[in-house]
Design a protein around this motif. Structure first.
Motif, PDB file in Angstrom:
ATOM      1  N   ARG A 289      12.316   4.748  -6.301  1.00 25.40           N
ATOM      2  CA  ARG A 289      11.032   5.272  -6.767  1.00 25.40           C
ATOM      3  C   ARG A 289       9.988   5.241  -5.663  1.00 25.40           C
ATOM      4  NH1 ARG A 289       9.661   8.238 -10.929  1.00 25.40           N
ATOM      5  NH2 ARG A 289       7.917   6.957 -11.610  1.00 25.40           N
ATOM      6  N   GLU A 290       9.003   6.136  -5.788  1.00 23.04           N
ATOM      7  CA  GLU A 290       7.839   6.174  -4.911  1.00 23.04           C
ATOM      8  C   GLU A 290       6.594   5.922  -5.741  1.00 23.04           C
ATOM      9  OE1 GLU A 290       7.599   9.737  -2.646  1.00 23.04           O
ATOM     10  OE2 GLU A 290       9.741   9.749  -2.115  1.00 23.04           O
ATOM     11  N   LEU A 291       5.685   5.113  -5.210  1.00 20.76           N
ATOM     12  CA  LEU A 291       4.432   4.804  -5.894  1.00 20.76           C
ATOM     13  C   LEU A 291       3.267   5.009  -4.939  1.00 20.76           C
ATOM     14  CD1 LEU A 291       5.108   1.516  -7.924  1.00 20.76           C
ATOM     15  CD2 LEU A 291       4.986   3.847  -8.787  1.00 20.76           C
ATOM     16  N   THR A 292       2.162   5.496  -5.477  1.00 23.60           N
ATOM     17  CA  THR A 292       0.918   5.611  -4.725  1.00 23.60           C
ATOM     18  C   THR A 292      -0.120   4.717  -5.391  1.00 23.60           C
ATOM     19  OG1 THR A 292       1.383   7.879  -4.021  1.00 23.60           O
ATOM     20  CG2 THR A 292      -0.906   7.160  -3.951  1.00 23.60           C
ATOM     21  N   ILE A 293      -0.650   3.762  -4.626  1.00 23.02           N
ATOM     22  CA  ILE A 293      -1.610   2.791  -5.150  1.00 23.02           C
ATOM     23  C   ILE A 293      -2.968   3.072  -4.522  1.00 23.02           C
ATOM     24  CG2 ILE A 293      -2.067   0.366  -5.577  1.00 23.02           C
ATOM     25  CD1 ILE A 293       0.658   1.370  -6.595  1.00 23.02           C
ATOM     26  N   PRO A 294      -3.926   3.625  -5.270  1.00 29.01           N
ATOM     27  CA  PRO A 294      -5.247   3.932  -4.699  1.00 29.01           C
ATOM     28  C   PRO A 294      -6.002   2.676  -4.289  1.00 29.01           C
ATOM     29  CG  PRO A 294      -4.888   5.071  -6.804  1.00 29.01           C
ATOM     30  CD  PRO A 294      -3.807   4.044  -6.671  1.00 29.01           C
ATOM     31  N   LYS A 295      -6.803   2.788  -3.267  1.00 29.03           N
ATOM     32  CA  LYS A 295      -7.661   1.684  -2.846  1.00 29.03           C
ATOM     33  C   LYS A 295      -8.739   1.461  -3.901  1.00 29.03           C
ATOM     34  CE  LYS A 295     -10.500   2.353   0.626  1.00 29.03           C
ATOM     35  NZ  LYS A 295     -10.957   2.546   2.027  1.00 29.03           N
ATOM     36  N   PRO A 296      -8.949   0.246  -4.358  1.00 27.71           N
ATOM     37  CA  PRO A 296      -9.959  -0.021  -5.388  1.00 27.71           C
ATOM     38  C   PRO A 296     -11.366   0.348  -4.916  1.00 27.71           C
ATOM     39  CG  PRO A 296      -8.459  -1.881  -5.147  1.00 27.71           C
ATOM     40  CD  PRO A 296      -8.180  -0.965  -4.002  1.00 27.71           C
ATOM     41  N   ASP A 297     -12.216   0.703  -5.857  1.00 31.85           N
ATOM     42  CA  ASP A 297     -13.597   1.084  -5.540  1.00 31.85           C
ATOM     43  C   ASP A 297     -14.379  -0.075  -4.932  1.00 31.85           C
ATOM     44  OD1 ASP A 297     -13.093   3.603  -6.532  1.00 31.85           O
ATOM     45  OD2 ASP A 297     -13.863   3.145  -8.537  1.00 31.85           O
ATOM     46  N   SER A 298     -13.958  -1.315  -5.216  1.00 30.73           N
ATOM     47  CA  SER A 298     -14.683  -2.479  -4.707  1.00 30.73           C
ATOM     48  C   SER A 298     -14.458  -2.705  -3.213  1.00 30.73           C
ATOM     49  CB  SER A 298     -14.263  -3.732  -5.475  1.00 30.73           C
ATOM     50  OG  SER A 298     -12.869  -3.953  -5.350  1.00 30.73           O
ATOM     51  N   VAL A 299     -13.477  -2.032  -2.633  1.00 27.60           N
ATOM     52  CA  VAL A 299     -13.168  -2.205  -1.221  1.00 27.60           C
ATOM     53  C   VAL A 299     -14.025  -1.250  -0.389  1.00 27.60           C
ATOM     54  CG1 VAL A 299     -11.354  -2.099   0.537  1.00 27.60           C
ATOM     55  CG2 VAL A 299     -10.813  -2.870  -1.784  1.00 27.60           C
ATOM     56  N   PRO A 300     -14.663  -1.739   0.701  1.00 24.29           N
ATOM     57  CA  PRO A 300     -15.496  -0.861   1.542  1.00 24.29           C
ATOM     58  C   PRO A 300     -14.716   0.361   2.029  1.00 24.29           C
ATOM     59  CG  PRO A 300     -15.804  -3.160   2.157  1.00 24.29           C
ATOM     60  CD  PRO A 300     -14.673  -3.141   1.178  1.00 24.29           C
ATOM     61  N   SER A 301     -15.397   1.477   2.080  1.00 21.81           N
ATOM     62  CA  SER A 301     -14.745   2.733   2.474  1.00 21.81           C
ATOM     63  C   SER A 301     -14.243   2.706   3.905  1.00 21.81           C
ATOM     64  CB  SER A 301     -15.715   3.904   2.279  1.00 21.81           C
ATOM     65  OG  SER A 301     -16.892   3.706   3.057  1.00 21.81           O
ATOM     66  N   ASP A 302     -14.843   1.853   4.753  1.00 23.97           N
ATOM     67  CA  ASP A 302     -14.425   1.806   6.157  1.00 23.97           C
ATOM     68  C   ASP A 302     -13.334   0.758   6.406  1.00 23.97           C
ATOM     69  OD1 ASP A 302     -15.977  -0.407   5.707  1.00 23.97           O
ATOM     70  OD2 ASP A 302     -17.183  -0.216   7.529  1.00 23.97           O
ATOM     71  N   SER A 303     -12.726   0.258   5.337  1.00 24.21           N
ATOM     72  CA  SER A 303     -11.635  -0.686   5.483  1.00 24.21           C
ATOM     73  C   SER A 303     -10.363   0.056   5.879  1.00 24.21           C
ATOM     74  CB  SER A 303     -11.395  -1.437   4.167  1.00 24.21           C
ATOM     75  OG  SER A 303     -10.238  -2.228   4.235  1.00 24.21           O
ATOM     76  N   HIS A 304      -9.681  -0.414   6.928  1.00 22.01           N
ATOM     77  CA  HIS A 304      -8.527   0.300   7.465  1.00 22.01           C
ATOM     78  C   HIS A 304      -7.252  -0.532   7.438  1.00 22.01           C
ATOM     79  CE1 HIS A 304     -11.267   3.385   8.836  1.00 22.01           C
ATOM     80  NE2 HIS A 304     -11.996   2.472   9.438  1.00 22.01           N
ATOM     81  N   ARG A 305      -7.271  -1.662   6.749  1.00 20.27           N
ATOM     82  CA  ARG A 305      -6.092  -2.515   6.709  1.00 20.27           C
ATOM     83  C   ARG A 305      -5.684  -2.826   5.276  1.00 20.27           C
ATOM     84  NH1 ARG A 305      -9.076  -4.623  11.057  1.00 20.27           N
ATOM     85  NH2 ARG A 305      -7.948  -4.648  13.070  1.00 20.27           N
ATOM     86  N   ALA A 306      -4.397  -3.030   5.108  1.00 19.96           N
ATOM     87  CA  ALA A 306      -3.850  -3.462   3.821  1.00 19.96           C
ATOM     88  C   ALA A 306      -2.597  -4.279   4.096  1.00 19.96           C
ATOM     89  CB  ALA A 306      -3.530  -2.272   2.932  1.00 19.96           C
ATOM     90  N   LYS A 307      -2.326  -5.216   3.211  1.00 20.22           N
ATOM     91  CA  LYS A 307      -1.142  -6.063   3.330  1.00 20.22           C
ATOM     92  C   LYS A 307      -0.303  -5.913   2.072  1.00 20.22           C
ATOM     93  CE  LYS A 307       0.231 -10.949   3.678  1.00 20.22           C
ATOM     94  NZ  LYS A 307      -0.278 -12.342   3.744  1.00 20.22           N
ATOM     95  N   VAL A 308       1.000  -5.732   2.260  1.00 23.97           N
ATOM     96  CA  VAL A 308       1.925  -5.604   1.139  1.00 23.97           C
ATOM     97  C   VAL A 308       2.921  -6.750   1.206  1.00 23.97           C
ATOM     98  CG1 VAL A 308       3.644  -4.166  -0.009  1.00 23.97           C
ATOM     99  CG2 VAL A 308       1.682  -3.095   1.142  1.00 23.97           C
ATOM    100  N   GLU A 309       2.962  -7.571   0.157  1.00 25.96           N
ATOM    101  CA  GLU A 309       3.936  -8.659   0.068  1.00 25.96           C
ATOM    102  C   GLU A 309       4.917  -8.336  -1.049  1.00 25.96           C
ATOM    103  OE1 GLU A 309       4.205 -13.546  -0.305  1.00 25.96           O
ATOM    104  OE2 GLU A 309       2.262 -12.516  -0.345  1.00 25.96           O
ATOM    105  N   VAL A 310       6.167  -8.199  -0.680  1.00 21.80           N
ATOM    106  CA  VAL A 310       7.212  -7.781  -1.617  1.00 21.80           C
ATOM    107  C   VAL A 310       8.145  -8.962  -1.876  1.00 21.80           C
ATOM    108  CG1 VAL A 310       8.992  -6.075  -2.117  1.00 21.80           C
ATOM    109  CG2 VAL A 310       7.083  -5.487  -0.600  1.00 21.80           C
TER     110      VAL A 310
END
Length: 245
Positions: free
Chosen positions: A206-227
């Motif tokens: 499967r493929e999933l798209t997870i939108p960035k939450p509105d509470s996160v600044p628009s200029d944020s360029h990093r994300a961490k995924v722990e599986v």
């Protein structure tokens, strides 16, 4: 089992619910225990008793799409799970447990996950002479929950990408996994840290798209995924970064 009760998860199948909930359910996804069982608890939040019917489906993922096979009387010999009770009446404000069990022995060796959907569908129930019986037909709202029988507990294989607006996940491994997507930044106050994380189950293929939450600044360029694998013995960490524009 509490560790697997992620009420806020975004599961990979469509839920039957709408904001006007007729019932509440303890979890939208459960993992079978060592005995091959799981329990879903359903509460009647309406003012009238409800008749609850449970419909079972076998799920499979083909070419990235979920295919469902409904369990009916016609394919009774193909059933691999049972649920008890399959239908019942729940009084207003009361709750009832629904136990899902494997038909086969729980210690059977499985290389791949087995996936099932349980649709909890309530309808108003009135006795003869009830004042409500002559009212217009009421539409009740139900839920579709996921019952997962884990296969081999192996290393997750997730591919991920971040474009600054959303994280795209692809599960190229043979089994389902649990993932936490962390959009939080050091500038965010600790009170907002819960709002910048998303927990999901992602099925094999499967493929999933997870939108960035509105509470996160628009200029944020990093994300961490722990599986993590479904039983938590194996993990994978991905650090994602998109180039600033």
């Amino acid at each position: 089992m509490d560790i697997y009760k992620l009420i806020s998860l975004l599961i990979c199948i469509l839920c039957l619910s709408t904001p006007a909930q007729a019932i509440q359910i303890s979890s939208l996804a459960e993992i079978a225990n060592e005995q091959g069982e799981a329990v879903f608890t359903v509460k009647n939040t309406e003012l009238d008793r409800v008749f609850l019917n449970v419909v079972m489906y076998k799920l499979s993922v083909k070419n990235g799409k979920i295919e469902k096979t409904e369990y009916t009387r016609e394919n009774l010999q193909q059933w691999k799970i049972n649920v008890y009770p399959a239908r019942t009446i729940i009084e207003p404000g009361f709750e009832k447990d629904f136990r899902v069990t494997l038909v086969a022995q729980p210690n059977q060796q499985r290389k791949e996950d087995e996936l099932y959907q349980l649709a909890f569908i309530p309808t108003p129930y009135f006795k003869d002479g009830d004042d409500h019986a002559n009212h217009a037909v009421q539409m009740a709202v139900g839920f579709a929950s996921l019952f997962i029988v884990p296969g081999q507990d192996i290393q997750p294989k997730i591919k991920a990408d971040y474009d600054g607006k959303s994280v795209q996940l692809i599960n190229i491994g043979p089994n389902a996994a649990r993932a936490e997507i962390n959009f939080c930044t050091d500038r965010m106050p600790s009170t907002n840290r819960r709002d910048c994380r998303r927990n999901v189950y992602i099925l094999s293929g499967r493929e999933l798209t997870i939108p960035k939450p509105d509470s996160v600044p628009s200029d944020s360029h990093r994300a961490k995924v722990e599986v993590k694998s479904l039983r938590g013995s194996h993990s994978q960490i991905l650090h994602l970064e998109t180039k600033p524009t």
